[in-house]
Motif scaffolding. Sequence first.
Motif, PDB file in Angstrom:
ATOM      1  N   MET A 113       0.885  -1.109  -0.051  1.00  0.00           N
ATOM      2  CA  MET A 113       0.082  -0.045  -0.042  1.00  0.00           C
ATOM      3  C   MET A 113       0.940   1.348   0.047  1.00  0.00           C
ATOM      4  N   LEU A 114       1.865   1.363   1.029  1.00  0.00           N
ATOM      5  CA  LEU A 114       2.838   2.561   0.865  1.00  0.00           C
ATOM      6  C   LEU A 114       4.099   2.230  -0.170  1.00  0.00           C
ATOM      7  N   LYS A 128      15.086   5.848   1.429  1.00  0.00           N
ATOM      8  CA  LYS A 128      14.154   5.343   1.780  1.00  0.00           C
ATOM      9  C   LYS A 128      13.196   5.848   2.836  1.00  0.00           C
ATOM     10  N   TYR A 186      12.084   4.938   5.460  1.00  0.00           N
ATOM     11  CA  TYR A 186      12.635   4.549   6.752  1.00  0.00           C
ATOM     12  C   TYR A 186      13.875   5.296   7.375  1.00  0.00           C
ATOM     13  N   ASP A 233      -7.584   1.477   7.483  1.00  0.00           N
ATOM     14  CA  ASP A 233      -6.824   0.062   7.587  1.00  0.00           C
ATOM     15  C   ASP A 233      -5.584   0.162   7.919  1.00  0.00           C
ATOM     16  N   LEU A 234      -4.745   1.131   7.519  1.00  0.00           N
ATOM     17  CA  LEU A 234      -3.519   1.448   7.764  1.00  0.00           C
ATOM     18  C   LEU A 234      -3.352   1.852   9.303  1.00  0.00           C
ATOM     19  N   VAL A 276      -2.971  -1.226  11.183  1.00  0.00           N
ATOM     20  CA  VAL A 276      -1.773  -1.907  11.138  1.00  0.00           C
ATOM     21  C   VAL A 276      -0.626  -1.186  12.094  1.00  0.00           C
ATOM     22  N   ARG A 327       1.520  -2.420  15.242  1.00  0.00           N
ATOM     23  CA  ARG A 327       3.071  -2.430  15.341  1.00  0.00           C
ATOM     24  C   ARG A 327       3.453  -1.164  16.414  1.00  0.00           C
ATOM     25  N   ARG A 384      12.258   6.079  19.684  1.00  0.00           N
ATOM     26  CA  ARG A 384      12.326   4.870  18.885  1.00  0.00           C
ATOM     27  C   ARG A 384      13.867   4.621  18.410  1.00  0.00           C
ATOM     28  N   LEU A 391      18.913   0.011  11.483  1.00  0.00           N
ATOM     29  CA  LEU A 391      19.515  -0.014  10.393  1.00  0.00           C
ATOM     30  C   LEU A 391      19.864   1.464   9.922  1.00  0.00           C
ATOM     31  N   GLU A 401      -1.603  -7.177   1.531  1.00  0.00           N
ATOM     32  CA  GLU A 401      -1.346  -5.595   0.849  1.00  0.00           C
ATOM     33  C   GLU A 401      -1.372  -4.532   2.024  1.00  0.00           C
ATOM     34  N   MET A 402      -2.199  -4.329   2.761  1.00  0.00           N
ATOM     35  CA  MET A 402      -2.321  -3.299   3.722  1.00  0.00           C
ATOM     36  C   MET A 402      -1.386  -3.464   4.858  1.00  0.00           C
ATOM     37  N   GLN A 403      -0.867  -4.661   5.384  1.00  0.00           N
ATOM     38  CA  GLN A 403       0.025  -4.773   6.206  1.00  0.00           C
ATOM     39  C   GLN A 403       1.437  -4.757   6.121  1.00  0.00           C
ATOM     40  N   VAL A 404       1.906  -4.676   4.516  1.00  0.00           N
ATOM     41  CA  VAL A 404       3.081  -4.283   4.363  1.00  0.00           C
ATOM     42  C   VAL A 404       3.452  -3.046   4.147  1.00  0.00           C
ATOM     43  N   ILE A 405       4.063  -2.326   4.890  1.00  0.00           N
ATOM     44  CA  ILE A 405       4.272  -0.612   4.573  1.00  0.00           C
ATOM     45  C   ILE A 405       5.555  -0.171   4.655  1.00  0.00           C
ATOM     46  N   ARG A 425       9.837  -0.645   2.576  1.00  0.00           N
ATOM     47  CA  ARG A 425      10.436  -1.227   1.234  1.00  0.00           C
ATOM     48  C   ARG A 425      11.322  -2.136   1.558  1.00  0.00           C
ATOM     49  N   SER A 426      11.488  -2.687   2.807  1.00  0.00           N
ATOM     50  CA  SER A 426      12.442  -3.739   3.136  1.00  0.00           C
ATOM     51  C   SER A 426      12.065  -4.626   4.205  1.00  0.00           C
ATOM     52  N   GLU A 486      13.225  -4.158   7.497  1.00  0.00           N
ATOM     53  CA  GLU A 486      12.521  -2.924   8.032  1.00  0.00           C
ATOM     54  C   GLU A 486      11.281  -3.505   8.531  1.00  0.00           C
ATOM     55  N   GLU A 487      10.474  -4.213   8.107  1.00  0.00           N
ATOM     56  CA  GLU A 487       9.063  -4.670   8.157  1.00  0.00           C
ATOM     57  C   GLU A 487       9.223  -5.398   9.568  1.00  0.00           C
ATOM     58  N   MET A 505      10.367  -3.173  12.653  1.00  0.00           N
ATOM     59  CA  MET A 505       9.319  -2.220  12.828  1.00  0.00           C
ATOM     60  C   MET A 505       8.714  -2.142  14.339  1.00  0.00           C
ATOM     61  N   GLN A 558       7.235  -5.107  -1.569  1.00  0.00           N
ATOM     62  CA  GLN A 558       6.416  -4.816  -2.558  1.00  0.00           C
ATOM     63  C   GLN A 558       6.484  -5.782  -3.763  1.00  0.00           C
ATOM     64  N   ALA A 603       3.949 -10.221   7.073  1.00  0.00           N
ATOM     65  CA  ALA A 603       3.056  -9.594   8.319  1.00  0.00           C
ATOM     66  C   ALA A 603       2.680 -10.448   9.429  1.00  0.00           C
TER      67      ALA A 603
END
Lengths: 256, 279
Positions: free
Chosen positions: A1-2, A130, A132, A208-209, A212, A216, A224, A228, B95-99, B101-102, B105-106, B109, B143, B154
């Motif tokens: 999504m992002l 990135k 992040y 939805d986001l 999530v 997390r 935080r 990396l 799709e909505m739980q992967v936010i 770019r690595s 990182e996921e 988080m 992605q 996820a």
Amino acid sequence: MLSGLYIERRSFFHSLDPRAKLVWALLVLAASIVTQFNGFKSFPIFVSTIVALILSGIGAGLAAILIFNSLIFLLITTLVWAGMYSNQGNMVLDLWIIKVTDVGLLVASGKFFLIMSPVFAFITFFVTTKPYHVSWTLEKFRVPPKLSTAFVIAVSLLPTMVKATRDVIDVQRLRGLALDKGSIPERLRKYIPIIVPVISRLLSDVWDLSMVLASRYVGYSKKRTYLLEPKWVKRDTLFLLFSIIFYGVILLWGLL
Amino acid sequence: MGPSVVVKNLSAKYIGSDTWTVRAVDLQVNKGEMVVIMGPSGCGKTTLFRILAGLVPSLIPGTVEGEVTVEGVDVVRAGYKQLVGVVGLVYQNPEMQVITRSVLEELAMGPENLGLSREEIQKRIDWVTHVLNLYDLLDKDPQSLSGGEKQLIAIASVLTIKPKVLLLDEPTSMLDHRGTRLVLEAINQLKKEGLTILVAEHRVEWAVEAADRVAVMGRGTILLEGKPEEIFSRVEDIQRYGVRPPGIAEVAYELRKKGIDVPIPVKLEDSWKLGVGSK
């Protein structure tokens, strides 16, 4: 999504520390503000951002599209600002109601570079960093973690918003919506069946986001951790020094 | 092993709604157990999971009545922020739980947001990578992953917060066959790790093999609950409640309707009983 604005590439700008890149972008902004009334002085800033775009590896094609689209904006600013300074300086163009003087041209181009140079600089920053690391960089600049995360997510949602708009336009076209027909007020009205579903879809996605992000524990801790973290190297120091000198000279020149 | 999840007379509705989405639910899940909750769409499974995860009413406004404790914590009173390390919730849509770019990182988080040390974060990532066999995915952009792989990531990203209870809300409903197999194998693996797991899932054949208990939900309440063999042999009941029984049970039931007296097996490996039992 992002999906965000980040494009995975191997480039000079990709290899730079995000802190150095952010300082560079801010220097571009500061120098653009100081030289906004003189396009001759702000032209080198604009050229430097074009070079940065090319060095960011996003491809000459995409850079060319950005530059081409900005020329339309140049035309508009020229007409507006040159018109406001039409009684100062020597006449360069006198066409019916369009009167452009050399002073008007300098101001118009200065105003154009005031907008475009920082836009190109920040595009380069986001495309080569990135999300992040954008978040990490903002926190290094003392932005609170929740705010930096919110900002990064907002930027990352831009491509999602563009895609959602395209999808809705396609669907509505298939249902007979003709956006290119009718008078201007009619065409504007036709955007309502696009804007409303797009907003509705985005609100649903953001909802939805948020679930999530809650799972997390975003914003749970005041500080935080970042697993990396980028490492500052000699190349970053040289780039930063060069940027400070280059834009510093332009800043001083602009203040004279 | 004592109870990990205790739900007593739970009723809940969302703000502005007159309808109780969850009604008089009683449920107890022991430590290390896996309970599969089945039922038609709109029967209240997601709302039940949201309450167990502390999202309702602390984040999603609503009225909750009854008693809900997870690992001894009153989740309704505590709210989701107090449930760190207690409950983890995985949603339906990968799709909505992967936010990020690595994949790394996921996975990092959750623990990063908790402010844990880098060593602890790395330890958790190493553990979840080993348990779910994510070695080939670690250096990839999420992605670019398939639906099943995204759902796996996820699950892994929730596990790095080290919950004692894992809630999975229809984790395979948006996946193809391959993705479903990937996720269900991962859940089986997590069960071996001793996690308490509640899964809302429609894949009956898998539930028969993997679940310690099955609960059938309908109209906001639990209609049937028990061991898979007990529940799925009640073909007529579960069909009436909108749940498809295992294929082999359906075959046996149809034979019974034709006057052939056979037992009702629920696992494919017990299908030989149809031949032995028939007259």
